[in-house]
Design an enzyme around this catalytic site. Structure first.
Site, PDB file in Angstrom:
ATOM      1  N   HIS A 108      24.065 -83.356  49.677  1.00 23.96           N
ATOM      2  CA  HIS A 108      22.709 -83.026  50.109  1.00 23.96           C
ATOM      3  C   HIS A 108      22.603 -81.522  50.276  1.00 23.96           C
ATOM      4  CE1 HIS A 108      20.566 -81.593  53.769  1.00 23.96           C
ATOM      5  NE2 HIS A 108      19.549 -82.212  53.214  1.00 23.96           N
ATOM      6  N   ASN A 110      19.380 -78.134  50.955  1.00 20.35           N
ATOM      7  CA  ASN A 110      18.001 -77.666  50.935  1.00 20.35           C
ATOM      8  C   ASN A 110      17.955 -76.183  51.274  1.00 20.35           C
ATOM      9  OD1 ASN A 110      16.954 -77.187  53.912  1.00 20.35           O
ATOM     10  ND2 ASN A 110      18.221 -79.036  53.970  1.00 20.35           N
ATOM     11  N   VAL A 111      16.903 -75.536  50.830  1.00 25.40           N
ATOM     12  CA  VAL A 111      16.587 -74.164  51.214  1.00 25.40           C
ATOM     13  C   VAL A 111      15.084 -74.125  51.479  1.00 25.40           C
ATOM     14  CG1 VAL A 111      18.476 -72.870  50.165  1.00 25.40           C
ATOM     15  CG2 VAL A 111      16.589 -73.600  48.733  1.00 25.40           C
ATOM     16  N   ARG A 112      14.704 -73.430  52.545  1.00 24.59           N
ATOM     17  CA  ARG A 112      13.310 -73.504  52.983  1.00 24.59           C
ATOM     18  C   ARG A 112      12.876 -72.186  53.623  1.00 24.59           C
ATOM     19  NH1 ARG A 112      16.812 -76.435  56.027  1.00 24.59           N
ATOM     20  NH2 ARG A 112      16.972 -75.872  58.240  1.00 24.59           N
ATOM     21  N   HIS A 147      34.409 -75.747  50.047  1.00 29.86           N
ATOM     22  CA  HIS A 147      34.315 -74.714  51.078  1.00 29.86           C
ATOM     23  C   HIS A 147      34.629 -73.324  50.532  1.00 29.86           C
ATOM     24  CE1 HIS A 147      33.314 -76.888  54.774  1.00 29.86           C
ATOM     25  NE2 HIS A 147      33.906 -77.915  54.190  1.00 29.86           N
ATOM     26  N   HIS A 177      26.278 -91.022  68.023  1.00 31.97           N
ATOM     27  CA  HIS A 177      26.471 -92.424  68.398  1.00 31.97           C
ATOM     28  C   HIS A 177      27.677 -93.048  67.701  1.00 31.97           C
ATOM     29  CE1 HIS A 177      24.085 -92.520  64.708  1.00 31.97           C
ATOM     30  NE2 HIS A 177      24.428 -93.788  64.528  1.00 31.97           N
ATOM     31  N   GLY A 260       2.760 -85.010  58.042  1.00 28.44           N
ATOM     32  CA  GLY A 260       1.917 -85.762  57.120  1.00 28.44           C
ATOM     33  C   GLY A 260       2.314 -85.605  55.679  1.00 28.44           C
ATOM     34  N   GLY A 261       3.587 -85.346  55.438  1.00 30.82           N
ATOM     35  CA  GLY A 261       4.073 -85.241  54.069  1.00 30.82           C
ATOM     36  C   GLY A 261       4.075 -86.582  53.366  1.00 30.82           C
TER      37      GLY A 261
END
Length: 304
Positions: A108, A110-112, A147, A177, A260-261
């Site tokens: 996984h 992401n960049v934002r 890494h 958990h 609201g995506g």
């Protein structure tokens, strides 16, 4: 008015989505990405690209989105309450890959980029992102390579950057958990606005640009490894942990739903199949039991 640098970030992210899809489709060798564009009623939209039932990837997605609105969702202001009530732009690319072969890890990333604005005040901007690896039958060679590439992406920005964002990844992708990490970590950063915009943007690009070099060699090394029903059942069981994290702890999932995506695009990260088994314990000294040795935070570049 949106921040002056929004267009340059958006241009980079659209190109990154293209390059990720091209590289991953080539590695799959059979399937291609299907694109689905969408619009958000409150403002913005995106383009989702999904690959399914391929030669390598049972399911994967690489999504671009640019959404904006009059008020940041609670998940975006939980750690920065001073930004509550500001209008916002959020633009990013996120991806997740669920290979069919249990010997190939799920991955996984992401960049934002965010901008929060308030009339009469200077806009507040910040970057975030990273990538992480979730193996089922981990191989130390693969984890070390992963890494090494992550560290190489960080090194030009300071010797403290990789240790700091590696530790943040271990902390963030932790299933409280279950008392275990989601996988073997990688990089995670958020609220990045120290220094100039150019420096922060360069770091985001370094992270996004390094993903294929980190992941595809692992795919190539493991894609011909033999597997059967036993390995498949264990993979599906461990995929359940992935689902638990995304639905219980992941801030990105919460942001998408609270803003609201498009639900289909937000939940693209879920595996196509997963299972749960009550009180499962792997046999001692089995390949399945050895996974537990990897589900702890450690310095993978200093393994004796």
């Amino acid at each position: 008015m949106a921040h002056e640098h929004l267009d340059s970030v958006k241009h980079y992210l659209l190109g990154l989505q293209d390059r990720l899809c091209e590289g991953l489709a080539a590695a799959d060798g059979t399937a291609t990405f299907k694109e689905d564009s969408w619009q958000r009623e409150e403002g913005g939209g995106g383009r989702s690209r999904v690959i399914e039932n391929g030669g390598v990837f049972e399911k994967g997605g690489v999504n671009f989105s640019h959404v904006y609105g009059e008020q940041l969702p609670p998940s975006a202001t939980a750690t920065r309450p001073e930004l509550a009530g500001r209008s916002f732009h959020a633009v990013g690319v996120s991806w997740v890959l669920h290979p069919e072969n249990p010997h190939i890890p799920t991955s996984h990333g992401n960049v934002r980029f965010f901008i929060a604005e308030k009339e009469g005040e200077t806009p507040v901007w910040w970057f975030g992102g990273g990538f992480d690896l979730t193996p089922y039958y981990p191989v130390l060679e693969d984890v070390v390579h992963w890494h090494q590439v992550a560290k190489a992406a960080c090194d030009p920005f300071g010797e403290d950057v990789y240790p700091r964002y590696k530790a943040w990844c271990d902390e963030y992708f932790y299933l409280k958990h279950r008392n275990e990490t989601r996988g073997v970590g990688g990089l995670f950063f958020d609220d990045l606005n120290a220094g100039s915009f150019e420096e922060c943007f360069a770091f985001q690009r370094a992270v996004g640009d390094s993903f294929l070099g980190a992941y595809l060699p692992v795919v190539e090394r493991r894609k011909l490894d033999a597997w059967g029903e036993r390995e498949r059942e264990f993979q599906l069981y461990r995929r359940g942990r992935y689902v638990e994290f995304n639905l219980v702890w992941d801030r990105g999932t919460l942001f998408g739903l609270q803003s609201g995506g498009r639900t289909e695009s937000i939940l693209m990260s879920m595996p196509p199949l997963a299972r749960w088994e009550y009180a499962y314990t792997p046999a001692p000294d089995s390949p399945e039991a050895r996974l537990n040795d990897y589900l702890v935070a450690r310095d993978w570049l200093r393994i004796e």
